[in-house]
Design a protein around this motif. Sequence first.
Motif, PDB file in Angstrom:
ATOM      1  N   GLN A 104       0.844  -1.211   0.000  1.00 56.95           N
ATOM      2  CA  GLN A 104       0.000   0.000   0.000  1.00 56.95           C
ATOM      3  C   GLN A 104       0.871   1.250   0.000  1.00 56.95           C
ATOM      4  O   GLN A 104       2.082   1.169   0.178  1.00 56.95           O
ATOM      5  CB  GLN A 104      -0.933  -0.015   1.207  1.00 56.95           C
ATOM      6  CG  GLN A 104      -1.743  -1.306   1.326  1.00 56.95           C
ATOM      7  CD  GLN A 104      -2.529  -1.609   0.076  1.00 56.95           C
ATOM      8  OE1 GLN A 104      -3.173  -0.727  -0.487  1.00 56.95           O
ATOM      9  NE2 GLN A 104      -2.466  -2.854  -0.388  1.00 56.95           N
ATOM     10  N   SER A 148      -0.996   8.345   0.395  1.00 58.89           N
ATOM     11  CA  SER A 148      -1.395   9.108  -0.793  1.00 58.89           C
ATOM     12  C   SER A 148      -0.471  10.300  -1.005  1.00 58.89           C
ATOM     13  O   SER A 148       0.104  10.847  -0.061  1.00 58.89           O
ATOM     14  CB  SER A 148      -2.826   9.617  -0.649  1.00 58.89           C
ATOM     15  OG  SER A 148      -3.732   8.544  -0.503  1.00 58.89           O
ATOM     16  N   ILE A 192     -11.321   2.914   8.699  1.00 64.73           N
ATOM     17  CA  ILE A 192     -11.274   1.444   8.580  1.00 64.73           C
ATOM     18  C   ILE A 192     -10.106   1.010   7.695  1.00 64.73           C
ATOM     19  O   ILE A 192      -9.894   1.593   6.622  1.00 64.73           O
ATOM     20  CB  ILE A 192     -12.565   0.886   7.927  1.00 64.73           C
ATOM     21  CG1 ILE A 192     -13.815   1.492   8.559  1.00 64.73           C
ATOM     22  CG2 ILE A 192     -12.610  -0.637   8.020  1.00 64.73           C
ATOM     23  CD1 ILE A 192     -15.121   0.991   7.929  1.00 64.73           C
ATOM     24  N   GLU A 217     -13.619   7.368   7.072  1.00 63.76           N
ATOM     25  CA  GLU A 217     -12.596   7.183   6.044  1.00 63.76           C
ATOM     26  C   GLU A 217     -12.425   5.686   5.774  1.00 63.76           C
ATOM     27  O   GLU A 217     -12.290   4.906   6.713  1.00 63.76           O
ATOM     28  CB  GLU A 217     -11.246   7.744   6.512  1.00 63.76           C
ATOM     29  CG  GLU A 217     -10.147   7.555   5.447  1.00 63.76           C
ATOM     30  CD  GLU A 217      -8.714   7.715   5.955  1.00 63.76           C
ATOM     31  OE1 GLU A 217      -7.828   8.015   5.140  1.00 63.76           O
ATOM     32  OE2 GLU A 217      -8.482   7.526   7.164  1.00 63.76           O
ATOM     33  N   THR A 227      -7.372   3.373   6.044  1.00 61.97           N
ATOM     34  CA  THR A 227      -6.568   4.124   7.024  1.00 61.97           C
ATOM     35  C   THR A 227      -5.115   4.265   6.583  1.00 61.97           C
ATOM     36  O   THR A 227      -4.509   5.326   6.737  1.00 61.97           O
ATOM     37  CB  THR A 227      -6.570   3.406   8.400  1.00 61.97           C
ATOM     38  OG1 THR A 227      -7.899   3.033   8.722  1.00 61.97           O
ATOM     39  CG2 THR A 227      -5.965   4.262   9.483  1.00 61.97           C
ATOM     40  N   TYR A 278      -2.184   9.210   7.923  1.00 64.42           N
ATOM     41  CA  TYR A 278      -1.924  10.634   7.656  1.00 64.42           C
ATOM     42  C   TYR A 278      -3.212  11.392   7.312  1.00 64.42           C
ATOM     43  O   TYR A 278      -3.512  12.437   7.907  1.00 64.42           O
ATOM     44  CB  TYR A 278      -0.897  10.774   6.523  1.00 64.42           C
ATOM     45  CG  TYR A 278      -0.647  12.210   6.110  1.00 64.42           C
ATOM     46  CD1 TYR A 278       0.026  13.086   6.963  1.00 64.42           C
ATOM     47  CD2 TYR A 278      -1.100  12.692   4.890  1.00 64.42           C
ATOM     48  CE1 TYR A 278       0.240  14.410   6.601  1.00 64.42           C
ATOM     49  CE2 TYR A 278      -0.874  14.011   4.511  1.00 64.42           C
ATOM     50  CZ  TYR A 278      -0.213  14.865   5.369  1.00 64.42           C
ATOM     51  OH  TYR A 278      -0.001  16.170   5.009  1.00 64.42           O
TER      52      TYR A 278
HETATM   53  N1  SAH Z   1      -5.556   7.224   3.657  1.00 65.95           N
HETATM   54  C1  SAH Z   1      -4.316   6.493   3.574  1.00 65.95           C
HETATM   55  C2  SAH Z   1      -4.058   6.013   2.149  1.00 65.95           C
HETATM   56  C3  SAH Z   1      -3.721   4.573   2.163  1.00 65.95           C
HETATM   57  S1  SAH Z   1      -3.831   3.745   0.585  1.00 65.95           S
HETATM   58  C4  SAH Z   1      -3.136   7.324   4.095  1.00 65.95           C
HETATM   59  O1  SAH Z   1      -3.327   8.511   4.399  1.00 65.95           O
HETATM   60  O2  SAH Z   1      -2.033   6.796   4.243  1.00 65.95           O
HETATM   61  C5  SAH Z   1      -5.408   2.973   0.689  1.00 65.95           C
HETATM   62  C6  SAH Z   1      -5.629   2.036   1.844  1.00 65.95           C
HETATM   63  O3  SAH Z   1      -6.934   1.455   1.667  1.00 65.95           O
HETATM   64  C7  SAH Z   1      -4.675   0.849   1.913  1.00 65.95           C
HETATM   65  O4  SAH Z   1      -4.061   0.828   3.176  1.00 65.95           O
HETATM   66  C8  SAH Z   1      -5.569  -0.366   1.711  1.00 65.95           C
HETATM   67  O5  SAH Z   1      -5.161  -1.509   2.445  1.00 65.95           O
HETATM   68  C9  SAH Z   1      -6.905   0.151   2.184  1.00 65.95           C
HETATM   69  N2  SAH Z   1      -8.090  -0.564   1.687  1.00 65.95           N
HETATM   70  C10 SAH Z   1      -8.331  -1.055   0.444  1.00 65.95           C
HETATM   71  N3  SAH Z   1      -9.539  -1.640   0.391  1.00 65.95           N
HETATM   72  C11 SAH Z   1     -10.096  -1.514   1.640  1.00 65.95           C
HETATM   73  C12 SAH Z   1     -11.325  -1.930   2.219  1.00 65.95           C
HETATM   74  N4  SAH Z   1     -12.255  -2.601   1.536  1.00 65.95           N
HETATM   75  N5  SAH Z   1     -11.561  -1.620   3.513  1.00 65.95           N
HETATM   76  C13 SAH Z   1     -10.631  -0.947   4.246  1.00 65.95           C
HETATM   77  N6  SAH Z   1      -9.437  -0.542   3.753  1.00 65.95           N
HETATM   78  C14 SAH Z   1      -9.172  -0.813   2.461  1.00 65.95           C
END
Ligand code: SAH
Length: 215
Positions: free
Chosen positions: A61, A64, A108, A86, A89, A93
């Motif tokens: 992962q 962003s 989540i 959200e 997670t 950040y």
């Molecule tokens: N908001 C995060 C971005 C992480 S990238 C940050 O600020 O760092 C997207 C994340 O979504 C990944 O960690 C991935 O494991 C999670 N993800 C993907 N599908 C998901 C689902 N169905 N439920 C919960 N998390 C999910």
Amino acid sequence: MMDSFRHQGLRKQLIEQLRLKGISNTTVLQAMESVPRHFFFDSSFLEFAYEDKPFPIGAGQTISQPYTVAFQTSLLDIHKGEKVLEIGTGSGYQACILAKMGAKVFTIERHKSLFDKTSKLLPALGFHSIKTFYGDGYKGLPAFAPFDRILITAAAPEVPDGLLDQLKVGGHMVIPVGASDLQTMTLIRKIALKEHETETHGTFRFVPMLKDKVK
Ligand code: SAH
């Protein structure tokens, strides 16, 4: 972890870049200027934290890109005290940016390793009010619904109906939609119980939103 003058300077420069790229919401920019992004990186990669780029956080992962965080948060248009869900997670950040802006954040993550790491990190950074959950974001959090805002930070093949149901009437959802390489940033306004309007805002690239939680 330390927030040195050097990091603060790099962060100011990053915020200036975001401004030049068209981000104008001052509340969003202020929140991003006050949260040290390098706290969400492993110590050996600190020098990458203030580039406007996504970066690997483990489990395949990424955290962003700052521009994407700024863009999604601006579209979400949150106000103090609002309940925000959200999905994705990751590093935590984005959740901290929302919390800085006064939102009550529920977030989540489906990857156990990321959930474990981030749910320890956030209180250690002083973000005690963010509620972290290990689970499948497609299911949302029915026990805590409805939400004023829902933010999806992974690429959804389509808008999940179950999540629309957990949005308040008058609420907004921001979600990158598309199964392929590029997704369309989509803003959904729920205008009645079974009615919503949709607006699109350009293309972005996210890791996929996948079903079911994983160990
Ligand atoms: N908001 C995060 C971005 C992480 S990238 C940050 O600020 O760092 C997207 C994340 O979504 C990944 O960690 C991935 O494991 C999670 N993800 C993907 N599908 C998901 C689902 N169905 N439920 C919960 N998390 C999910």
